[in-house]
Design a protein around this motif. Structure first.
Motif, PDB file in Angstrom:
ATOM      1  N   LYS A 177       0.842  -1.205   0.000  1.00 20.97           N
ATOM      2  CA  LYS A 177       0.000   0.000   0.000  1.00 20.97           C
ATOM      3  C   LYS A 177       0.873   1.250   0.000  1.00 20.97           C
ATOM      4  CE  LYS A 177      -4.184   1.911   2.036  1.00 20.97           C
ATOM      5  NZ  LYS A 177      -5.230   1.803   3.053  1.00 20.97           N
ATOM      6  N   GLU A 178       1.920   1.228   0.816  1.00 23.12           N
ATOM      7  CA  GLU A 178       2.803   2.390   0.931  1.00 23.12           C
ATOM      8  C   GLU A 178       3.638   2.606  -0.341  1.00 23.12           C
ATOM      9  OE1 GLU A 178       6.807   3.674   3.364  1.00 23.12           O
ATOM     10  OE2 GLU A 178       5.496   2.184   4.292  1.00 23.12           O
ATOM     11  N   LYS A 179       4.157   1.513  -0.904  1.00 17.31           N
ATOM     12  CA  LYS A 179       5.119   1.646  -2.005  1.00 17.31           C
ATOM     13  C   LYS A 179       4.509   1.576  -3.405  1.00 17.31           C
ATOM     14  CE  LYS A 179       8.988   0.070   0.764  1.00 17.31           C
ATOM     15  NZ  LYS A 179       9.955  -1.004   1.043  1.00 17.31           N
ATOM     16  N   VAL A 180       3.308   1.000  -3.517  1.00 18.53           N
ATOM     17  CA  VAL A 180       2.660   0.899  -4.833  1.00 18.53           C
ATOM     18  C   VAL A 180       1.409   1.777  -4.894  1.00 18.53           C
ATOM     19  CG1 VAL A 180       1.552  -0.646  -6.509  1.00 18.53           C
ATOM     20  CG2 VAL A 180       3.539  -1.447  -5.204  1.00 18.53           C
ATOM     21  N   TYR A 181       0.503   1.565  -3.940  1.00 17.06           N
ATOM     22  CA  TYR A 181      -0.793   2.256  -3.976  1.00 17.06           C
ATOM     23  C   TYR A 181      -0.663   3.772  -3.777  1.00 17.06           C
ATOM     24  CZ  TYR A 181      -5.466   3.729  -2.398  1.00 17.06           C
ATOM     25  OH  TYR A 181      -6.654   4.391  -2.243  1.00 17.06           O
ATOM     26  N   GLU A 185      -1.923   6.707  -6.119  1.00 20.01           N
ATOM     27  CA  GLU A 185      -3.045   7.529  -5.619  1.00 20.01           C
ATOM     28  C   GLU A 185      -2.773   9.006  -5.919  1.00 20.01           C
ATOM     29  OE1 GLU A 185      -5.533   8.099  -1.430  1.00 20.01           O
ATOM     30  OE2 GLU A 185      -3.426   7.510  -1.365  1.00 20.01           O
ATOM     31  N   LYS A 186      -1.518   9.427  -5.719  1.00 15.48           N
ATOM     32  CA  LYS A 186      -1.140  10.825  -5.982  1.00 15.48           C
ATOM     33  C   LYS A 186      -1.180  11.140  -7.474  1.00 15.48           C
ATOM     34  CE  LYS A 186       1.752  11.069  -1.879  1.00 15.48           C
ATOM     35  NZ  LYS A 186       3.088  10.764  -1.370  1.00 15.48           N
ATOM     36  N   ALA A 187      -0.956  10.134  -8.312  1.00 12.26           N
ATOM     37  CA  ALA A 187      -0.908  10.349  -9.768  1.00 12.26           C
ATOM     38  C   ALA A 187      -2.302  10.403 -10.399  1.00 12.26           C
ATOM     39  CB  ALA A 187      -0.096   9.235 -10.430  1.00 12.26           C
ATOM     40  N   GLY A 188      -3.312   9.886  -9.696  1.00 14.84           N
ATOM     41  CA  GLY A 188      -4.676   9.867 -10.227  1.00 14.84           C
ATOM     42  C   GLY A 188      -5.535  10.982  -9.642  1.00 14.84           C
ATOM     43  N   VAL A 189      -6.795  11.006 -10.051  1.00 13.26           N
ATOM     44  CA  VAL A 189      -7.755  11.990  -9.540  1.00 13.26           C
ATOM     45  C   VAL A 189      -8.292  11.531  -8.184  1.00 13.26           C
ATOM     46  CG1 VAL A 189      -9.985  13.113  -9.977  1.00 13.26           C
ATOM     47  CG2 VAL A 189      -8.422  12.654 -11.876  1.00 13.26           C
ATOM     48  N   ALA A 190      -8.560  10.225  -8.085  1.00 11.85           N
ATOM     49  CA  ALA A 190      -9.059   9.624  -6.838  1.00 11.85           C
ATOM     50  C   ALA A 190      -8.650   8.158  -6.827  1.00 11.85           C
ATOM     51  CB  ALA A 190     -10.577   9.759  -6.747  1.00 11.85           C
ATOM     52  N   ALA A 191      -8.668   7.566  -5.645  1.00 14.73           N
ATOM     53  CA  ALA A 191      -8.284   6.159  -5.522  1.00 14.73           C
ATOM     54  C   ALA A 191      -9.094   5.508  -4.413  1.00 14.73           C
ATOM     55  CB  ALA A 191      -6.787   6.039  -5.229  1.00 14.73           C
ATOM     56  N   LYS A 192      -9.245   4.187  -4.538  1.00 12.29           N
ATOM     57  CA  LYS A 192      -9.999   3.440  -3.531  1.00 12.29           C
ATOM     58  C   LYS A 192      -9.331   2.084  -3.334  1.00 12.29           C
ATOM     59  CE  LYS A 192     -14.715   2.093  -2.332  1.00 12.29           C
ATOM     60  NZ  LYS A 192     -16.102   1.995  -2.790  1.00 12.29           N
ATOM     61  N   ASP A 218      -0.452   4.667 -16.918  1.00 15.20           N
ATOM     62  CA  ASP A 218      -0.027   3.303 -17.292  1.00 15.20           C
ATOM     63  C   ASP A 218       1.479   3.135 -17.108  1.00 15.20           C
ATOM     64  OD1 ASP A 218      -2.628   2.806 -17.972  1.00 15.20           O
ATOM     65  OD2 ASP A 218      -2.304   2.768 -20.136  1.00 15.20           O
ATOM     66  N   GLN A 219       2.231   4.152 -17.496  1.00 16.81           N
ATOM     67  CA  GLN A 219       3.693   4.090 -17.375  1.00 16.81           C
ATOM     68  C   GLN A 219       4.122   4.000 -15.917  1.00 16.81           C
ATOM     69  OE1 GLN A 219       5.056   7.530 -19.557  1.00 16.81           O
ATOM     70  NE2 GLN A 219       4.691   6.581 -21.553  1.00 16.81           N
ATOM     71  N   LYS A 220       3.416   4.708 -15.041  1.00 15.12           N
ATOM     72  CA  LYS A 220       3.722   4.642 -13.598  1.00 15.12           C
ATOM     73  C   LYS A 220       3.437   3.242 -13.051  1.00 15.12           C
ATOM     74  CE  LYS A 220       2.966   9.558 -12.619  1.00 15.12           C
ATOM     75  NZ  LYS A 220       4.356   9.923 -12.349  1.00 15.12           N
ATOM     76  N   VAL A 221       2.345   2.631 -13.537  1.00 17.08           N
ATOM     77  CA  VAL A 221       2.024   1.254 -13.129  1.00 17.08           C
ATOM     78  C   VAL A 221       3.124   0.301 -13.618  1.00 17.08           C
ATOM     79  CG1 VAL A 221       0.394  -0.667 -13.387  1.00 17.08           C
ATOM     80  CG2 VAL A 221      -0.473   1.655 -13.041  1.00 17.08           C
ATOM     81  N   ASN A 222       3.565   0.500 -14.869  1.00 14.14           N
ATOM     82  CA  ASN A 222       4.631  -0.350 -15.431  1.00 14.14           C
ATOM     83  C   ASN A 222       5.929  -0.219 -14.638  1.00 14.14           C
ATOM     84  OD1 ASN A 222       3.006  -1.353 -17.467  1.00 14.14           O
ATOM     85  ND2 ASN A 222       3.585   0.227 -18.934  1.00 14.14           N
ATOM     86  N   LYS A 223       6.257   0.991 -14.215  1.00 17.77           N
ATOM     87  CA  LYS A 223       7.478   1.206 -13.428  1.00 17.77           C
ATOM     88  C   LYS A 223       7.389   0.499 -12.079  1.00 17.77           C
ATOM     89  CE  LYS A 223       9.339   5.478 -15.351  1.00 17.77           C
ATOM     90  NZ  LYS A 223       9.570   6.925 -15.150  1.00 17.77           N
ATOM     91  N   ALA A 224       6.202   0.603 -11.450  1.00 20.13           N
ATOM     92  CA  ALA A 224       5.987  -0.085 -10.169  1.00 20.13           C
ATOM     93  C   ALA A 224       6.118  -1.596 -10.355  1.00 20.13           C
ATOM     94  CB  ALA A 224       4.612   0.265  -9.601  1.00 20.13           C
TER      95      ALA A 224
END
Length: 255
Positions: A177-181, A185-192, A218-224
């Motif tokens: 949660k800390e390192k991926v989510y 969350e900061k890169a999107g408009v909202a997160a759940k 998508d690129q941020k997800v790929n990097k994670a």
């Protein structure tokens, strides 16, 4: 199909529109049905006339529903999701529903305009989990302490192991949660963050993203994923309408 078959109106999603949009046809249980809109002011429901019955959420029906929503999303930038299987007596009843929902729709339109939902499930790889358990000397000792004992004899030790294992998984979930989510969350408009499903899922999250920033997200997800690739599997899905960020009660209010 017999003349006596009672027909109803199946609804797929809500949209913001000022015109009668054309979304083509959909095949529902082997029959092609014309898609049409039921409009009220600048809102509409995308619908089709279908035999009046309960539609079971099997794979084929769910894919049919999602296909229509995807077609609508390709043409419209403000789509309000509607859950599967809602059939009304007539298009007039859908119009009454839409009129009742209109105050909610007008609040939602600016919030979800030009936005999509993506989903991310993070599942721990078996080999990594086993290695992490071995690193946890306390959990290893507990596991050895009940080895070979009868279930009755090791009852309390097993309860302790259960609690320790839950705490162990909670620690891993918090790390993900800390390192991926949280960075996503900061890169999107909202997160759940929804509850993980199953024993090895570490994250079950949904993100609301600006459509024009989807590639960047998508690129941020790929990097994670690159950072965590040896430890976990990423199941990344979308784009969807904002299912996890919209709460609409589909009910014609009693007059």
């Amino acid at each position: 199909m017999s003349q006596e078959t009672k027909m109803g109106t199946y609804i797929f999603c809500g949209i913001e529109t000022d015109v009668d949009d054309d979304f083509g046809e959909v095949e529902i249980e082997g029959e092609k049905r014309k898609l049409f809109t039921v409009r009220y002011k600048n809102a509409a429901m995308v619908a089709a006339d279908v035999p009046m019955k309960i539609y079971h959420p099997n794979k084929e029906n769910l894919m049919m529903h999602q296909h229509v929503v995807s077609v609508v999303m390709d043409k419209k930038d403000t789509v309000i999701p509607v859950s599967f299987g809602n059939v009304f007596q007539s298009s007039e009843d859908v119009g009454v529903l839409l009129e009742n929902l209109y105050p909610q729709f007008t609040k939602l339109f600016p919030e979800i305009k030009g936005k999509i939902e993506v989903g991310l499930k993070v599942i721990a790889k078996k080999e990594w989990l086993e290695a992490k358990v071995k690193e946890n000397t306390n959990l290893e000792k507990m596991a050895h302490s009940v080895k070979g004992k009868s279930e009755a004899a090791s009852y309390y030790e097993r309860i302790k192991i259960g609690d320790a294992a839950q705490q162990f998984m909670k620690t891993l979930q918090n790390e993900v949660k800390e390192k991926v989510y949280e960075p996503l969350e900061k890169a999107g408009v909202a997160a759940k963050a929804n509850d993980p499903i199953g024993e090895t899922m570490l994250l079950n999250a949904s993100f609301l993203v600006d459509r024009d920033k989807e590639e960047e997200f998508d690129q941020k997800v790929n990097k994670a994923h690159e950072k965590w690739n040896d430890k976990v599997e990423f199941n990344y899905t979308g784009p969807w309408p904002a299912y996890n960020f919209v709460n609409i009660r589909l009910k014609v209010e009693e007059s």
